[in-house]
Write an enzyme that holds these catalytic residues in place. Structure first.
Site, mmCIF file in Angstrom:
data_model
loop_
_atom_site.group_PDB
_atom_site.id
_atom_site.type_symbol
_atom_site.label_atom_id
_atom_site.label_comp_id
_atom_site.label_asym_id
_atom_site.label_seq_id
_atom_site.Cartn_x
_atom_site.Cartn_y
_atom_site.Cartn_z
ATOM 1 N N CYS A 119 1.395 -1.348 -0.001
ATOM 2 C CA CYS A 119 0.157 0.218 0.284
ATOM 3 C C CYS A 119 0.923 1.396 0.147
ATOM 4 O O CYS A 119 0.100 2.281 -0.113
ATOM 5 C CB CYS A 119 -0.915 0.401 1.423
ATOM 6 S SG CYS A 119 -1.883 -1.354 0.784
ATOM 7 N N HIS A 261 -3.877 7.185 2.085
ATOM 8 C CA HIS A 261 -4.228 6.085 0.987
ATOM 9 C C HIS A 261 -4.810 5.891 1.553
ATOM 10 O O HIS A 261 -5.396 5.997 2.279
ATOM 11 C CB HIS A 261 -3.038 4.793 1.819
ATOM 12 C CG HIS A 261 -3.327 2.975 1.463
ATOM 13 N ND1 HIS A 261 -3.987 2.909 0.353
ATOM 14 C CD2 HIS A 261 -3.576 2.639 2.182
ATOM 15 C CE1 HIS A 261 -4.460 1.969 0.436
ATOM 16 N NE2 HIS A 261 -4.043 1.149 1.733
ATOM 17 N N ASN A 291 -10.250 -0.767 -0.700
ATOM 18 C CA ASN A 291 -8.756 0.024 -0.745
ATOM 19 C C ASN A 291 -8.009 -1.376 -1.592
ATOM 20 O O ASN A 291 -8.167 -2.356 -1.940
ATOM 21 C CB ASN A 291 -8.361 -1.028 0.381
ATOM 22 C CG ASN A 291 -6.725 -0.865 1.053
ATOM 23 O OD1 ASN A 291 -5.941 -0.416 -0.453
ATOM 24 N ND2 ASN A 291 -5.720 -1.787 1.617
#
Length: 335
Positions: A119, A261, A291
């Site tokens: 990520c 993020h 996500n």
């Protein structure tokens, strides 16, 4: 605030692009698979739906489509691209998917390689590309974040299957001598806490011939300690951003947008509160995509740029964080 004046090479941001699969998985549909509900998922994550790859929507294809739209916005000749970095943890080819994107684009003069940092991947790739440009090695670079996490989710694990989706985003950046819109960055890694979020290998012992064994390749589903990852993010992300603000002599008040993020809405809100950044400045689209790992930051930026939220000369604070554990921050000025 104007870009920092330099006697050396700086970086300018020229284009953005993104791509998500057509297939939509809503919270209601997930609740038919595992014991959960739309209200439960939204209240804890902020996610309402996510995009899931079907046939043809692999990382190479998604990254290629995102890159193509970024090149179009930048109005570049494909032959002038020198560097392509693909941030991904789920490549279509374990040996690397960036070269396939380079070939599909016809970017014959570009060197292309993958970068894996989960990520944090896109932010780390953006920092890496910017250093190549500032060092004078290359003139134009494509930075792509693309992941297909749906292939590695345990769809019977209600703690993790609600979180992840697929997608890609890209930025086109260029070396320039007049100013530097890549204002500053910082990066951190703590492997001691790496067990909080993993996509581990799963090997089966087999035999080649008598007395010569080998481990067949494969991967287990994503494994995550959600509580520890949450605590890590809400502590470390404000700290690294605050450190960067002080290092660059820029206050949080001067920031036009905070692009984090897109992992969990509560994380985004908590980071904003700790840095005293208004919610109006915190960009979020995880409600629609979940996500998407390395894709979240460029996907969010492209959406905001095309919706005329992010405008020329806007100052953006951004941070990627996740598996490794790794995290980083960057201050950029769009344009």
């Amino acid at each position: 605030m104007e870009g920092i004046k330099l006697n050396q090479i700086g970086v300018s941001f020229k284009g953005s692009g993104s791509y998500v699969p057509d297939q939509i998985l809503t919270n209601q549909k997930i609740s038919q698979k595992v014991d959960t509900s739309d209200e439960w998922i939204k209240s804890r994550t902020g996610i309402a739906e996510r995009r899931i790859s079907s046939s043809g929507d692999n990382v190479t294809e998604m990254g290629y489509k995102a890159a193509k739209t970024a090149i179009s916005m930048a109005n570049w000749d494909i032959e002038t691209i020198d560097l392509i970095i693909l941030a991904t943890s789920t490549p279509h080819d374990l040996f690397g998917s960036a070269p396939s994107i380079q070939a599909k684009l016809g970017a014959n003069n570009a060197v292309a390689f993958d970068l894996t940092a989960a990520c944090s991947g896109f932010l780390f790739a953006l920092i890496t590309a910017s250093q190549f440009l500032k060092g004078g090695s290359f003139k134009r670079a494509l930075v792509i974040g693309a992941d297909q996490l749906s292939s590695f989710v345990d769809w019977n694990d209600r703690r993790s299957c609600i979180l992840f989706g697929d997608g890609a985003g890209a930025l086109a950046i260029e070396a320039i001598s007049e100013f530097d819109n890549f204002i500053g960055f910082d990066m951190q890694t703590d492997g001691e806490r790496g067990s909080f979020l993993n996509l581990p290998s799963k090997n089966k012992m087999d035999s080649i011939i008598d007395n010569v064994n080998f481990l067949s390749g494969g991967f287990s589903p994503i494994q995550m300690n959600g509580q520890e990852v949450y605590k890590f993010a809400v502590r470390e992300v404000p700290l690294i951003l605050d450190k960067l603000f002080r290092k660059t002599n820029i206050s949080s008040d001067e920031i036009d947008w905070l692009v984090l993020h897109q992992a969990n809405q509560r994380i985004l809100d908590s980071v904003g509160e700790r840095l005293k950044i208004s919610r109006k400045k915190i960009l979020s689209n995880l409600e629609n995509y979940g996500n998407t790992s390395a894709a979240t930051i460029p996907l969010m930026m492209d959406e905001a740029i095309r919706n005329n939220k992010i405008k020329q000369n806007d100052i953006i604070a951004t941070s990627g964080f996740g598996a490794g554990l790794s995290w980083g921050a960057a201050l950029i000025k769009w344009g």
